[in-house]
Every structure is written in structure tokens, then in C-alpha cells.
Write an enzyme that holds these catalytic residues in place. Sequence first.
Site, PDB file in Angstrom:
ATOM      1  N   ASP A  33      41.456 -56.847 -29.665  1.00 51.77           N
ATOM      2  CA  ASP A  33      41.660 -56.146 -30.928  1.00 51.77           C
ATOM      3  C   ASP A  33      41.154 -56.915 -32.150  1.00 51.77           C
ATOM      4  OD1 ASP A  33      43.535 -58.141 -30.688  1.00 51.77           O
ATOM      5  OD2 ASP A  33      45.197 -56.960 -31.528  1.00 51.77           O
ATOM      6  N   GLN A  34      40.454 -58.029 -31.948  1.00 54.39           N
ATOM      7  CA  GLN A  34      39.998 -58.769 -33.118  1.00 54.39           C
ATOM      8  C   GLN A  34      38.829 -58.032 -33.781  1.00 54.39           C
ATOM      9  OE1 GLN A  34      39.084 -62.478 -30.964  1.00 54.39           O
ATOM     10  NE2 GLN A  34      37.004 -62.382 -31.801  1.00 54.39           N
ATOM     11  N   GLY A  41      12.557 -57.743 -38.059  1.00 52.65           N
ATOM     12  CA  GLY A  41      11.205 -57.373 -37.674  1.00 52.65           C
ATOM     13  C   GLY A  41      10.815 -57.935 -36.332  1.00 52.65           C
ATOM     14  N   TRP A  82       7.679 -58.916 -33.468  1.00 53.94           N
ATOM     15  CA  TRP A  82       6.539 -58.192 -32.915  1.00 53.94           C
ATOM     16  C   TRP A  82       6.872 -56.717 -32.666  1.00 53.94           C
ATOM     17  CZ3 TRP A  82       1.511 -58.840 -32.414  1.00 53.94           C
ATOM     18  CH2 TRP A  82       0.804 -58.080 -31.468  1.00 53.94           C
ATOM     19  N   ASP A  86      15.421 -63.627 -43.467  1.00 51.86           N
ATOM     20  CA  ASP A  86      14.085 -64.022 -43.039  1.00 51.86           C
ATOM     21  C   ASP A  86      13.327 -62.761 -42.648  1.00 51.86           C
ATOM     22  OD1 ASP A  86      12.010 -65.944 -42.049  1.00 51.86           O
ATOM     23  OD2 ASP A  86      12.547 -65.091 -40.102  1.00 51.86           O
ATOM     24  N   ASP A 146      10.075 -61.112 -40.848  1.00 45.26           N
ATOM     25  CA  ASP A 146       9.037 -61.405 -39.858  1.00 45.26           C
ATOM     26  C   ASP A 146       8.195 -60.146 -39.676  1.00 45.26           C
ATOM     27  OD1 ASP A 146       7.473 -62.295 -37.828  1.00 45.26           O
ATOM     28  OD2 ASP A 146       9.096 -62.829 -36.481  1.00 45.26           O
ATOM     29  N   TYR A 160       1.512 -71.235 -33.318  1.00 43.80           N
ATOM     30  CA  TYR A 160       1.549 -71.259 -31.853  1.00 43.80           C
ATOM     31  C   TYR A 160       0.993 -69.918 -31.382  1.00 43.80           C
ATOM     32  CZ  TYR A 160       6.061 -69.470 -33.527  1.00 43.80           C
ATOM     33  OH  TYR A 160       7.040 -68.818 -34.245  1.00 43.80           O
ATOM     34  N   ASP A 161       0.823 -69.760 -30.095  1.00 42.99           N
ATOM     35  CA  ASP A 161       0.230 -68.540 -29.536  1.00 42.99           C
ATOM     36  C   ASP A 161      -1.179 -68.284 -30.067  1.00 42.99           C
ATOM     37  OD1 ASP A 161       3.321 -66.610 -29.485  1.00 42.99           O
ATOM     38  OD2 ASP A 161       2.546 -68.073 -28.107  1.00 42.99           O
ATOM     39  N   TRP A 208      10.324 -71.687 -32.176  1.00 45.54           N
ATOM     40  CA  TRP A 208      10.672 -70.519 -31.369  1.00 45.54           C
ATOM     41  C   TRP A 208      10.795 -70.991 -29.925  1.00 45.54           C
ATOM     42  CZ3 TRP A 208      12.140 -65.728 -32.399  1.00 45.54           C
ATOM     43  CH2 TRP A 208      12.253 -64.855 -31.313  1.00 45.54           C
TER      44      TRP A 208
END
Length: 425
Positions: free
Chosen positions: A134-135, A161, A163, A200, A202, A271-272, A409
Site C-alpha cells: 500500500d505504499q 527520447g 533512439w 536530459d 536525447d 561511441y558507436d 552508457w
Amino acid sequence: MLGSDRRQDLGPAKGHRRRGLFAVVSALCAAAVAATLLAVNTSGGSDDRPELTSAARSQATDKTVGYFTNWGVYQRNYHVKNIETSGSADKLTHINYAFGNVQGGKCAVGDSYADYEKAYTAAQSVDGKADTWDQPLRGNFNQLLKLKQKHPDLKVLWSFGGWTWSGGFGEAARNPAAFAESCYNLLNDSRWKGLFDGIDIDWEYPNACGLSCDTSGPNAFGNLMKALRAKFGDKLVTAAITADASPGGKLEATDYRTAAQYVDWYLPMTYDYFGAWDTKGPTAPHSPLSSYQGIPKEGFNTQATIAKLKSMGVPSSKLLYGLGFYGRGWSGVTQSAPGGTATGPAPGTYEQGIEDYKVLKARCPATGKVGGTAYAHCGNQWWSYDTPETIGAKGDWAAQQGLAGAFFWELSGDTSDGELIKAIR
């Protein structure tokens, strides 16, 4: 920075993230995007690293921002408590909670069960206390509040957001004030009051192509960030942005310089850059610090990205550099050095062509370095990823550049004792 497993993972050619099909979509759409807003120098710089003072190192690591994914509580079995038990909470300055959705021009909850409904047992909980039926608040949000109680200086931002969900930003950009109002109200919902210290964004990618193509124009991103700053006041407003510094690339499709005045910092997704969406190769490290002889594409390295953003007028004090706590790999590779041919992506636990560092460290140990990052050739597989050594070297370079810190990430890719994040700090 994938709807459910990403950052959906691509950076420049991909998108905070992923991949083959996505990269193809991006490439097909690129011709429709208005580029060349600015002519810039994308030269990278030297790999030489002079000895650093403790003050210089502190500057480079002033901010350590880690992404926590709400879907990580499922297959990955990674929970807020793991941030504490790994020692990562002591190293982090900020957590970006990924992701919230963007629907109907407004900020929206991404996964209500993981975010604030999932019940935690005493053993799973940050403070050793079980949730009750119940919290009013459970899930990751309640656990993050408990983590903040243990670490009062730790800040948490809600990231929207990624990808998969960036397609909604086009509509949001048509009424930035309404979008900002919706985000402010959601972050300050009374159920999780005091949890979020900022937002933030993205957006993959403004006026360019990611999973879908956006034609909002070069000013839309800045207008959106301006509205968020006006609404959020002195709360944190940050943005993960493309790292594509190639001539005519995504960094030229948007006025990042003007938008920079409204953000506390940018997180260029360095990266990527390369991956097994190019199924036959050539093999190349997905997160090189610098260019190297034979690199498949100009402007696809961290030094080039940071140099280009600086030349566009974005100050170093508003730039973090990005790290991937995972590797990208190919199968059918006979050549140990980068540049070899392949037959397809290497197998991965959750997705082909990608694997967590904590797995690769043992399964395919690094066999060499190129462009300031590591690679590994084991059997017929070829992988690239950062190690504690290469992360330390990247930090030395960042200190010389006067950058505001590092981000990565994402948290679940590290070892259970936080090996990679400890190399940052």
C-alpha cells in the site's frame, strides 16, 4: 545511448545507439537533410599525454554521469541497489534515468511498472527494507530516492527520447513551451517529489535522421532547449547529442552553438562510430579516441567530435566525453588488426554484435590497441571496447582539453565491483 535495450544504442552513424537496419535508415535519409551550416576544422589532435597535476585530473573528472536504464531490471537483472553494492554510487556525480517517452508533444512515462510500481524485497532494496503493498511509491523511483539519501550530493536527471522514442520531438518542437510545461510537471509529480534534479534530452537527431527522419529545421533544437531552460530555471538541463563530425554530418544539421547557452552541458555520444551493421566490415573500434591510418570514415572519433563542437563555438566547460561500457563485434574475421573483413555480427547476450564489458573481459580479452581504445581477436570474432587502461588515457586527454567530465552508457555493462567507473574517477 533501444526502446527497450539501448541507448538504443547508436551514436553517430547509428544512434545512444543501435545498428544495422538503423544505420541503413540513417544513411538513406541523410541526403534529405540540410547540412553545411558551418565550415569547421575536424582535426583530432595528438595522442601524447603530458603528466597531469591532481587539479587537472579533478577538472577532467568533475562530472561523472552514468545512464541507468529502466528496462535493465528485467533480463539484465540490474537494479538501483547494484549501483550501491558495486561502489559506483560513490563515483557518480549524476545519474541519467533512461528513458521517458515523448508523445503528443509532451513528456510521458516510459515504463510505469519499472519506474514506480515494481515491488522490491528487503534483499533487493537499497536500504534493506521491503516495499509494502500500500505504499504510494515503489519501483526504481523509490529506490533512487533511497540511494540519494545515502549519497546526498548525487543528482538524478530524467532522460527523454533515445533512439526509439526520438520521433516525438518533432511534434514537441512545434510548441516548445507546452512541451517544457509537461516535462516540468511530470518531473515534479508529487508521488516522487524531490527525486529529479533536472532533465536530459536525447533527441536522435534534430533536423537529421535516426530511426526516423526529422525535418524540424536547424533552429528547432535550440528553441526547445530555450523553453526548457525558461521553465526549469536553475534545475539541470542537459542534452545527449550526435558525435558525427564528418563533413556534412549530423553536427552540421543543427545550430548546437546557440542551443548551448541554454544547457548545463552536452553529452556527445562518442561511441558507436562503427559496428556490425556493416556486416562485412571493415572491422573498426566503435569508440576511438583519435583517428588512425585506415579508419573507415573521417570525423568518426572523439577528438574530431570535440574539436568540431569547439570550432562551432561550444565551450569546453559544457562538453563531456562519452564512453561505452560494452563492445561491438564481428564474426568470420581472420585478421587480428582492425580493417579486416567479416561475415556478420558476433553473437551477443541480448543482441547480435554487442556485448557488455563484464562479459567480454573474460570471454574475449583485449589483444591490441588502436586509436586510443582496445580491440580483441579471439577465434573468428573481433571486438572493440574500452578497458580501465584506455579509459584512464581518455581522461588524461580530456583534462588537457578542459572538458567538464565524462559520461557513459550504461551502468549494467560494468563489472560487479565497478571496474570501469573506478577508472574514470
